[in-house]
Write a protein that holds these residues in place. Structure first.
Motif, PDB file in Angstrom:
ATOM      1  N   GLN A 128      16.023  -1.176  -0.213  1.00  0.00           N
ATOM      2  CA  GLN A 128      16.065  -1.886   1.121  1.00  0.00           C
ATOM      3  C   GLN A 128      15.976  -1.104   2.363  1.00  0.00           C
ATOM      4  N   ALA A 129      15.511  -1.679   3.270  1.00  0.00           N
ATOM      5  CA  ALA A 129      15.280  -1.099   4.617  1.00  0.00           C
ATOM      6  C   ALA A 129      15.833  -2.133   5.801  1.00  0.00           C
ATOM      7  N   THR A 130      16.468  -1.407   6.704  1.00  0.00           N
ATOM      8  CA  THR A 130      17.169  -2.043   7.673  1.00  0.00           C
ATOM      9  C   THR A 130      16.085  -2.338   9.189  1.00  0.00           C
ATOM     10  N   SER A 131      15.215  -1.438   9.498  1.00  0.00           N
ATOM     11  CA  SER A 131      14.506  -1.598  10.597  1.00  0.00           C
ATOM     12  C   SER A 131      12.972  -1.630  10.352  1.00  0.00           C
ATOM     13  N   SER A 132      12.500  -1.432   9.056  1.00  0.00           N
ATOM     14  CA  SER A 132      11.069  -1.644   8.649  1.00  0.00           C
ATOM     15  C   SER A 132      11.028  -2.101   7.284  1.00  0.00           C
ATOM     16  N   PHE A 133       9.891  -2.045   6.793  1.00  0.00           N
ATOM     17  CA  PHE A 133       9.415  -2.540   5.302  1.00  0.00           C
ATOM     18  C   PHE A 133      10.367  -2.050   4.222  1.00  0.00           C
ATOM     19  N   GLY A 134      10.885  -2.893   3.243  1.00  0.00           N
ATOM     20  CA  GLY A 134      11.643  -2.642   1.953  1.00  0.00           C
ATOM     21  C   GLY A 134      10.435  -1.567   1.315  1.00  0.00           C
ATOM     22  N   GLY A 135      10.998  -1.025   0.159  1.00  0.00           N
ATOM     23  CA  GLY A 135      10.138  -0.122  -0.666  1.00  0.00           C
ATOM     24  C   GLY A 135       9.199  -1.025  -1.373  1.00  0.00           C
ATOM     25  N   ALA A 136       7.845  -0.605  -1.982  1.00  0.00           N
ATOM     26  CA  ALA A 136       7.120  -1.140  -2.680  1.00  0.00           C
ATOM     27  C   ALA A 136       7.403  -0.780  -4.003  1.00  0.00           C
ATOM     28  N   ILE A 137       6.712  -1.519  -5.166  1.00  0.00           N
ATOM     29  CA  ILE A 137       6.814  -1.343  -6.224  1.00  0.00           C
ATOM     30  C   ILE A 137       5.413  -1.306  -6.762  1.00  0.00           C
ATOM     31  N   THR A 138       4.809  -0.551  -7.535  1.00  0.00           N
ATOM     32  CA  THR A 138       3.411   0.004  -7.786  1.00  0.00           C
ATOM     33  C   THR A 138       3.549   0.076  -9.411  1.00  0.00           C
ATOM     34  N   VAL A 139       2.832  -0.670 -10.096  1.00  0.00           N
ATOM     35  CA  VAL A 139       2.516  -0.425 -11.379  1.00  0.00           C
ATOM     36  C   VAL A 139       1.146  -0.428 -11.667  1.00  0.00           C
ATOM     37  N   SER A 140       0.760   0.629 -12.173  1.00  0.00           N
ATOM     38  CA  SER A 140      -0.908   1.067 -12.227  1.00  0.00           C
ATOM     39  C   SER A 140      -0.986   1.696 -13.778  1.00  0.00           C
ATOM     40  N   SER A 141      -2.245   1.395 -14.148  1.00  0.00           N
ATOM     41  CA  SER A 141      -2.627   1.866 -15.435  1.00  0.00           C
ATOM     42  C   SER A 141      -3.444   3.261 -15.237  1.00  0.00           C
ATOM     43  N   GLY A 142      -3.394   3.971 -16.300  1.00  0.00           N
ATOM     44  CA  GLY A 142      -4.224   5.067 -16.125  1.00  0.00           C
ATOM     45  C   GLY A 142      -5.664   5.074 -16.078  1.00  0.00           C
ATOM     46  N   HIS A 143      -6.272   6.023 -14.967  1.00  0.00           N
ATOM     47  CA  HIS A 143      -7.687   5.788 -15.068  1.00  0.00           C
ATOM     48  C   HIS A 143      -8.265   6.777 -16.157  1.00  0.00           C
ATOM     49  N   GLY A 144      -9.553   6.269 -16.756  1.00  0.00           N
ATOM     50  CA  GLY A 144     -10.204   6.772 -17.716  1.00  0.00           C
ATOM     51  C   GLY A 144     -11.453   7.339 -17.213  1.00  0.00           C
ATOM     52  N   ILE A 145     -11.563   8.464 -17.039  1.00  0.00           N
ATOM     53  CA  ILE A 145     -12.881   9.389 -16.256  1.00  0.00           C
ATOM     54  C   ILE A 145     -13.970   8.992 -16.979  1.00  0.00           C
ATOM     55  N   ASP A 146     -14.074   9.083 -18.164  1.00  0.00           N
ATOM     56  CA  ASP A 146     -15.269   8.831 -18.833  1.00  0.00           C
ATOM     57  C   ASP A 146     -15.185   7.633 -19.664  1.00  0.00           C
TER      58      ASP A 146
END
Length: 217
Positions: free
Chosen positions: A177-195
């Motif tokens: 939680q935040a008082t004077s700005s944005f609350g924290g974000a949640i990011t769920v991301s899968s792994g990058h397959g380079i090839d």
């Protein structure tokens, strides 16, 4: 000041042992053992080093065992590991690291809370890992990362609640939680397959039992 050296003798088969034991007591506390480095009035205090010797050509290095005694009717002894505070600098860090090796799997670190078997005695022990707070800047980050590999698959990271007779444990993922700005974000991301392909993300509820319904998503 003068040095004080306490050493056991060398041996052809087994080296001599050093035993430091406090006295036993019948009706009160047993004797304590205190190991304290010297105070540096103008500079740093002395260090304390506890380590086992290096192994020979065919053996393994010695075990280092730190544990408290058992108790039959009360609470067993606690272990406290902490660094000192600082009035004008940073607090001391604590590092727990397993040594590297060149054959087999790397050494493991196991952190386990205590279990309880007595009916009505309470819950199993908790594990609480919290980064430091700050009144003048950002709070400390907390990071849990599996190991990488340049020759095979990266390590898995598993987060699971415990099974239960009545209700299974819950998993809660919440941003701050935040008082004077944005609350924290949640990011769920899968792994990058380079090839090849990137990793999948699957969110689903478990199958229902014989008389229930599957969980709401």
């Amino acid at each position: 000041g003068g040095d004080l050296s306490l050493a056991a003798g060398e041996g052809l088969t087994t080296g001599g042992e050093v035993t430091l034991a406090a006295g036993q007591a019948t009706s009160s506390f047993g004797g304590a053992i205190t190991v304290s480095s010297g105070h540096g009035i103008d500079t740093s205090s002395g260090a304390i080093t506890v380590k086992t010797a290096n192994a020979g050509t065919t053996g393994v290095s010695g075990l280092l065992n730190l544990s408290t005694g058992h108790a039959t009717s009360g609470v067993s002894g606690a272990i406290s590991v902490g660094t000192g505070s600082s009035a004008s600098g940073a607090g001391g860090a604590i590092t727990i690291a397993v040594g590297s090796g060149n054959s087999g799997v790397g050494g493991a670190i196991t952190v386990s809370a205590g279990s309880t078997t007595s009916a009505g005695a309470g819950d199993g022990g908790a594990i609480d890992m919290t980064s430091g707070s700050s009144s003048a800047s950002a709070g400390g980050d907390a990071s849990l990362t599996a190991g990488s590999s340049s020759a095979d698959a990266g390590g898995d990271l598993s987060l699971a609640a415990g099974e239960g007779l009545t209700t299974g444990g819950e998993v809660t993922l919440a941003a701050g939680q935040a008082t004077s700005s944005f609350g924290g974000a949640i990011t769920v991301s899968s792994g990058h397959g380079i090839d090849t392909s990137s990793g999948a993300i699957t969110v689903k509820t478990a199958n229902a039992g014989t008389t229930g319904v599957s969980g709401l998503l």
